[in-house]
Design an enzyme around this catalytic site. Structure first.
Site, PDB file in Angstrom:
ATOM      1  N   PRO A   1       0.787  -1.243   0.039  1.00  0.00           N
ATOM      2  CA  PRO A   1      -0.083  -0.100  -0.144  1.00  0.00           C
ATOM      3  C   PRO A   1       0.875   1.255   0.014  1.00  0.00           C
ATOM      4  O   PRO A   1       1.952   1.300   0.549  1.00  0.00           O
ATOM      5  CB  PRO A   1      -0.842  -0.274   1.201  1.00  0.00           C
ATOM      6  CG  PRO A   1      -0.079  -1.033   2.088  1.00  0.00           C
ATOM      7  CD  PRO A   1       0.711  -1.881   1.201  1.00  0.00           C
ATOM      8  N   ASN A   2       0.352   2.223  -0.544  1.00  0.00           N
ATOM      9  CA  ASN A   2       0.784   3.602  -0.871  1.00  0.00           C
ATOM     10  C   ASN A   2       2.078   3.693  -1.582  1.00  0.00           C
ATOM     11  O   ASN A   2       2.564   4.720  -2.017  1.00  0.00           O
ATOM     12  CB  ASN A   2       1.045   4.269   0.473  1.00  0.00           C
ATOM     13  CG  ASN A   2      -0.389   4.243   1.146  1.00  0.00           C
ATOM     14  OD1 ASN A   2      -1.306   4.614   0.674  1.00  0.00           O
ATOM     15  ND2 ASN A   2      -0.402   3.748   2.273  1.00  0.00           N
TER      16      ASN A   2
ATOM     17  N   ARG B   1       4.579  10.978  -2.603  1.00  0.00           N
ATOM     18  CA  ARG B   1       4.164  10.848  -1.157  1.00  0.00           C
ATOM     19  C   ARG B   1       5.459  11.161  -0.305  1.00  0.00           C
ATOM     20  O   ARG B   1       6.381  10.508  -0.539  1.00  0.00           O
ATOM     21  CB  ARG B   1       3.465   9.684  -0.780  1.00  0.00           C
ATOM     22  CG  ARG B   1       3.651   9.140   0.557  1.00  0.00           C
ATOM     23  CD  ARG B   1       3.080   7.787   0.720  1.00  0.00           C
ATOM     24  NE  ARG B   1       3.147   7.450   2.345  1.00  0.00           N
ATOM     25  CZ  ARG B   1       3.471   6.125   2.748  1.00  0.00           C
ATOM     26  NH1 ARG B   1       4.016   5.337   1.923  1.00  0.00           N
ATOM     27  NH2 ARG B   1       3.417   6.169   3.975  1.00  0.00           N
TER      28      ARG B   1
ATOM     29  N   TYR C   1      10.744   9.173   1.156  1.00  0.00           N
ATOM     30  CA  TYR C   1      10.782   8.335   0.144  1.00  0.00           C
ATOM     31  C   TYR C   1      11.338   8.618  -1.213  1.00  0.00           C
ATOM     32  O   TYR C   1      11.545   7.878  -2.246  1.00  0.00           O
ATOM     33  CB  TYR C   1       9.359   7.879  -0.176  1.00  0.00           C
ATOM     34  CG  TYR C   1       8.670   7.106   0.920  1.00  0.00           C
ATOM     35  CD1 TYR C   1       8.924   5.955   1.416  1.00  0.00           C
ATOM     36  CD2 TYR C   1       7.783   7.861   1.684  1.00  0.00           C
ATOM     37  CE1 TYR C   1       8.290   5.266   2.572  1.00  0.00           C
ATOM     38  CE2 TYR C   1       7.056   7.400   2.825  1.00  0.00           C
ATOM     39  CZ  TYR C   1       7.696   5.929   3.078  1.00  0.00           C
ATOM     40  OH  TYR C   1       6.893   5.281   4.395  1.00  0.00           O
TER      41      TYR C   1
ATOM     42  N   ASN D   1       7.950  -5.372  -0.524  1.00  0.00           N
ATOM     43  CA  ASN D   1       7.910  -4.168   0.343  1.00  0.00           C
ATOM     44  C   ASN D   1       6.463  -4.060   0.710  1.00  0.00           C
ATOM     45  O   ASN D   1       5.760  -3.672  -0.088  1.00  0.00           O
ATOM     46  CB  ASN D   1       8.568  -2.831  -0.475  1.00  0.00           C
ATOM     47  CG  ASN D   1       8.440  -1.662   0.618  1.00  0.00           C
ATOM     48  OD1 ASN D   1       7.588  -1.824   1.508  1.00  0.00           O
ATOM     49  ND2 ASN D   1       9.133  -0.572   0.333  1.00  0.00           N
TER      50      ASN D   1
ATOM     51  N   ALA E   1       2.798  -0.781   4.933  1.00  0.00           N
ATOM     52  CA  ALA E   1       2.274  -0.829   6.272  1.00  0.00           C
ATOM     53  C   ALA E   1       1.909  -2.046   6.738  1.00  0.00           C
ATOM     54  O   ALA E   1       1.771  -2.363   7.920  1.00  0.00           O
ATOM     55  CB  ALA E   1       0.904   0.124   6.121  1.00  0.00           C
TER      56      ALA E   1
ATOM     57  N   HIS F   1       3.596  -4.503   9.584  1.00  0.00           N
ATOM     58  CA  HIS F   1       3.388  -4.213  10.857  1.00  0.00           C
ATOM     59  C   HIS F   1       2.079  -4.950  11.288  1.00  0.00           C
ATOM     60  O   HIS F   1       1.766  -4.662  12.479  1.00  0.00           O
ATOM     61  CB  HIS F   1       3.538  -2.734  11.023  1.00  0.00           C
ATOM     62  CG  HIS F   1       4.607  -2.051  10.333  1.00  0.00           C
ATOM     63  ND1 HIS F   1       5.899  -2.377  10.664  1.00  0.00           N
ATOM     64  CD2 HIS F   1       4.576  -1.158   9.375  1.00  0.00           C
ATOM     65  CE1 HIS F   1       6.789  -1.700   9.845  1.00  0.00           C
ATOM     66  NE2 HIS F   1       5.882  -1.033   9.077  1.00  0.00           N
TER      67      HIS F   1
ATOM     68  N   ASP G   1       1.806 -15.794   6.648  1.00  0.00           N
ATOM     69  CA  ASP G   1       1.656 -16.905   6.431  1.00  0.00           C
ATOM     70  C   ASP G   1       1.644 -17.427   5.051  1.00  0.00           C
ATOM     71  O   ASP G   1       2.250 -18.418   4.658  1.00  0.00           O
ATOM     72  CB  ASP G   1       0.018 -17.463   6.825  1.00  0.00           C
ATOM     73  CG  ASP G   1       0.054 -17.312   8.439  1.00  0.00           C
ATOM     74  OD1 ASP G   1       0.936 -17.201   9.005  1.00  0.00           O
ATOM     75  OD2 ASP G   1      -1.148 -17.536   8.707  1.00  0.00           O
TER      76      ASP G   1
ATOM     77  N   GLU H   1      12.747  -9.179   2.535  1.00  0.00           N
ATOM     78  CA  GLU H   1      11.740  -7.946   2.614  1.00  0.00           C
ATOM     79  C   GLU H   1      12.487  -6.781   2.511  1.00  0.00           C
ATOM     80  O   GLU H   1      13.922  -6.760   2.865  1.00  0.00           O
ATOM     81  CB  GLU H   1      11.463  -8.281   4.209  1.00  0.00           C
ATOM     82  CG  GLU H   1      10.707  -7.033   4.841  1.00  0.00           C
ATOM     83  CD  GLU H   1      10.260  -7.319   6.414  1.00  0.00           C
ATOM     84  OE1 GLU H   1       9.827  -6.246   6.693  1.00  0.00           O
ATOM     85  OE2 GLU H   1      10.994  -8.324   6.970  1.00  0.00           O
TER      86      GLU H   1
ATOM     87  N   HIS I   1      12.775  -2.390   2.793  1.00  0.00           N
ATOM     88  CA  HIS I   1      12.083  -1.084   2.990  1.00  0.00           C
ATOM     89  C   HIS I   1      12.965  -0.020   2.640  1.00  0.00           C
ATOM     90  O   HIS I   1      14.067   0.002   2.727  1.00  0.00           O
ATOM     91  CB  HIS I   1      11.943  -1.020   4.710  1.00  0.00           C
ATOM     92  CG  HIS I   1      10.882  -1.938   5.256  1.00  0.00           C
ATOM     93  ND1 HIS I   1       9.580  -1.974   4.958  1.00  0.00           N
ATOM     94  CD2 HIS I   1      11.073  -3.040   5.662  1.00  0.00           C
ATOM     95  CE1 HIS I   1       8.954  -2.938   5.409  1.00  0.00           C
ATOM     96  NE2 HIS I   1       9.792  -3.907   5.982  1.00  0.00           N
ATOM     97  N   ILE I   2      12.420   1.176   1.941  1.00  0.00           N
ATOM     98  CA  ILE I   2      13.033   2.283   1.566  1.00  0.00           C
ATOM     99  C   ILE I   2      13.552   2.936   2.634  1.00  0.00           C
ATOM    100  O   ILE I   2      14.606   3.197   2.628  1.00  0.00           O
ATOM    101  CB  ILE I   2      12.122   3.175   0.572  1.00  0.00           C
ATOM    102  CG1 ILE I   2      11.565   2.236  -0.433  1.00  0.00           C
ATOM    103  CG2 ILE I   2      12.644   4.567   0.254  1.00  0.00           C
ATOM    104  CD1 ILE I   2      10.333   2.817  -1.510  1.00  0.00           C
ATOM    105  N   SER I   3      12.922   3.417   3.650  1.00  0.00           N
ATOM    106  CA  SER I   3      13.473   3.996   4.837  1.00  0.00           C
ATOM    107  C   SER I   3      13.684   2.990   5.965  1.00  0.00           C
ATOM    108  O   SER I   3      13.574   1.886   5.956  1.00  0.00           O
ATOM    109  CB  SER I   3      12.214   5.042   5.444  1.00  0.00           C
ATOM    110  OG  SER I   3      11.011   4.082   5.961  1.00  0.00           O
TER     111      SER I   3
ATOM    112  N   ARG J   1      11.844   5.352  12.618  1.00  0.00           N
ATOM    113  CA  ARG J   1      10.389   5.945  12.550  1.00  0.00           C
ATOM    114  C   ARG J   1       9.678   5.757  13.884  1.00  0.00           C
ATOM    115  O   ARG J   1      10.097   5.521  14.763  1.00  0.00           O
ATOM    116  CB  ARG J   1      10.007   5.674  11.114  1.00  0.00           C
ATOM    117  CG  ARG J   1      10.743   6.426  10.128  1.00  0.00           C
ATOM    118  CD  ARG J   1      10.393   5.876   8.666  1.00  0.00           C
ATOM    119  NE  ARG J   1       9.122   6.551   8.467  1.00  0.00           N
ATOM    120  CZ  ARG J   1       8.134   6.033   7.699  1.00  0.00           C
ATOM    121  NH1 ARG J   1       8.269   4.993   6.884  1.00  0.00           N
ATOM    122  NH2 ARG J   1       7.094   6.963   7.339  1.00  0.00           N
TER     123      ARG J   1
ATOM    124  N   ARG K   1       6.222   0.938  13.859  1.00  0.00           N
ATOM    125  CA  ARG K   1       6.806   0.436  12.514  1.00  0.00           C
ATOM    126  C   ARG K   1       8.016  -0.283  13.017  1.00  0.00           C
ATOM    127  O   ARG K   1       8.831  -0.892  12.125  1.00  0.00           O
ATOM    128  CB  ARG K   1       7.399   1.616  11.575  1.00  0.00           C
ATOM    129  CG  ARG K   1       6.285   2.474  10.893  1.00  0.00           C
ATOM    130  CD  ARG K   1       6.972   3.504  10.195  1.00  0.00           C
ATOM    131  NE  ARG K   1       6.064   4.560   9.837  1.00  0.00           N
ATOM    132  CZ  ARG K   1       5.018   4.266   8.955  1.00  0.00           C
ATOM    133  NH1 ARG K   1       4.876   3.279   7.937  1.00  0.00           N
ATOM    134  NH2 ARG K   1       4.141   5.437   8.666  1.00  0.00           N
TER     135      ARG K   1
END
Length: 153
Positions: free
Chosen positions: A9-10, A17, A22, A83, A86, A89, A96, A107, A109-111, A116, A120
């Site tokens: 998402p996002n 954004r 990001y 990625n 949200a 978390h 699963d 996995e 993550h950009i940040s 944060r 998170r």
């Protein structure tokens, strides 16, 4: 080699954004650069704001034809870069789904999520993932591709 990148998402709003977190590049622009940098790697891409879409895509990647019968017998990707945004978390379902498939998942993550908000700092994805790359901006995806290339040599 075939790699599937799944964004949650996002992440369709990259470049718009919160560019301070990001960056200002869209993912599609970055994906084009990745494909140019790795001409011998087939890089497929999927983005969804819906948890079920991510779960279905993981199932389909692990067992082609599970969701889309016409794809039965297709080759699995050699690796998946995820990625989950949200959902990282919150999603036991994605955890699963990763555990249920025979394809390794990294996995990303950009940040740096640990710099944060506290919520998170926990990932439901990490215990199921083959590895985690956090905080290198969009280059996190390149590092994941390099990891798969080096692992599968």
């Amino acid at each position: 080699m075939k790699i599937l990148i799944i964004n949650g998402p996002n992440l369709n709003l990259l470049g718009k954004r919160e560019p301070g977190i990001y960056g200002s590049s869209t993912f599609e622009d970055y994906l084009e650069k990745l494909r140019e940098a790795y001409p011998d790697v087939v890089i497929n891409y999927f983005q969804s704001n819906l948890e079920g879409g991510i779960v279905d895509t993981l199932h389909e990647a692990g067992y082609p034809g599970t969701i889309q019968p016409e794809r039965e017998g297709e080759e699995r990707p050699d690796g998946i870069i995820l990625n989950a945004g949200a959902y990282t978390h919150t999603s036991v379902a994605i955890h699963d789904a990763i555990k249920a498939i025979p394809v390794p998942v990294i996995e990303v993550h950009i940040s740096n999520v640990h710099q944060r908000e506290d919520f998170r700092h926990h990932s439901f994805i990490s215990p199921a993932a083959a590895g985690i790359i956090i905080g290198f901006g969009l280059e996190s995806y390149r590092l994941a591709i390099d990891s798969f290339i080096n692992r599968l040599k």
